[in-house]
Design a protein around this motif. Sequence first.
Motif, short mmCIF file in Angstrom:
data_model
loop_
_atom_site.label_atom_id
_atom_site.label_comp_id
_atom_site.label_asym_id
_atom_site.label_seq_id
_atom_site.Cartn_x
_atom_site.Cartn_y
_atom_site.Cartn_z
N TRP A 98 -1.15 -27.06 -19.48
CA TRP A 98 0.02 -26.47 -18.85
C TRP A 98 -0.39 -25.11 -18.27
CZ3 TRP A 98 4.71 -28.53 -17.84
CH2 TRP A 98 5.12 -29.66 -18.54
N PHE A 99 0.03 -24.88 -17.06
CA PHE A 99 -0.16 -23.60 -16.38
C PHE A 99 1.21 -23.11 -15.92
CE2 PHE A 99 -4.79 -23.18 -15.45
CZ PHE A 99 -5.23 -24.37 -15.99
N ARG A 100 1.27 -21.84 -15.56
CA ARG A 100 2.49 -21.32 -14.97
C ARG A 100 2.14 -20.30 -13.91
NH1 ARG A 100 5.02 -17.70 -19.97
NH2 ARG A 100 3.34 -16.13 -20.05
N THR B 219 9.64 -16.56 -17.08
CA THR B 219 10.13 -17.04 -15.79
C THR B 219 8.95 -17.35 -14.87
OG1 THR B 219 12.24 -15.86 -15.90
CG2 THR B 219 11.42 -16.44 -13.71
N ALA B 220 8.87 -18.60 -14.43
CA ALA B 220 7.72 -19.05 -13.63
C ALA B 220 7.94 -20.51 -13.26
CB ALA B 220 6.42 -18.90 -14.42
N LYS C 245 2.36 -13.72 -8.56
CA LYS C 245 1.20 -13.72 -9.44
C LYS C 245 0.39 -14.99 -9.28
CE LYS C 245 3.13 -10.71 -13.01
NZ LYS C 245 3.35 -10.53 -14.47
N GLU C 246 -0.82 -14.94 -9.78
CA GLU C 246 -1.68 -16.12 -9.73
C GLU C 246 -1.26 -17.12 -10.82
OE1 GLU C 246 -5.79 -14.05 -8.05
OE2 GLU C 246 -5.73 -14.97 -10.03
#
Length: 124
Positions: free
Chosen positions: A35-37, A90-91, A42-43
């Motif tokens: 999982w990424f966000r 938040t993302a 932002k990156e």
Amino acid sequence: VQLQASGGGLVQAGGSLRLSCAASGHTFNTYIMGWFRQAPGKEREFVAAIRWSDGQTYYEDPVKGRFIISRDNAKNMVYLEIDPVRHDDTAVYYCAADDQNYGFGTRVYEYDYWGPGTQVTVSS
């Protein structure tokens, strides 16, 4: 390989949230799922990963203790639970799959397949 994340939405700070990722199109028992966000401006950043074969997990330090990644082999699902949710969560959240299984990758380029993200917005 197809990945579809869901479960995002508007959540109050201090609450909990479970994101789901439906995986299809392959046998995933040799994969690592991550999982990424990506927050606004932002990156994309890594948050957690799980080895499908044995369920071993790895977390980025800032989310340890609040995020739990898990998988359901029978349903080909990967989950990310967040508790408690904070404003800085938040993302857009993305699930990803690494078919090389050399180890827990934390960089975007180490993952081979991506699904569309699901937006998480944390309110006061």
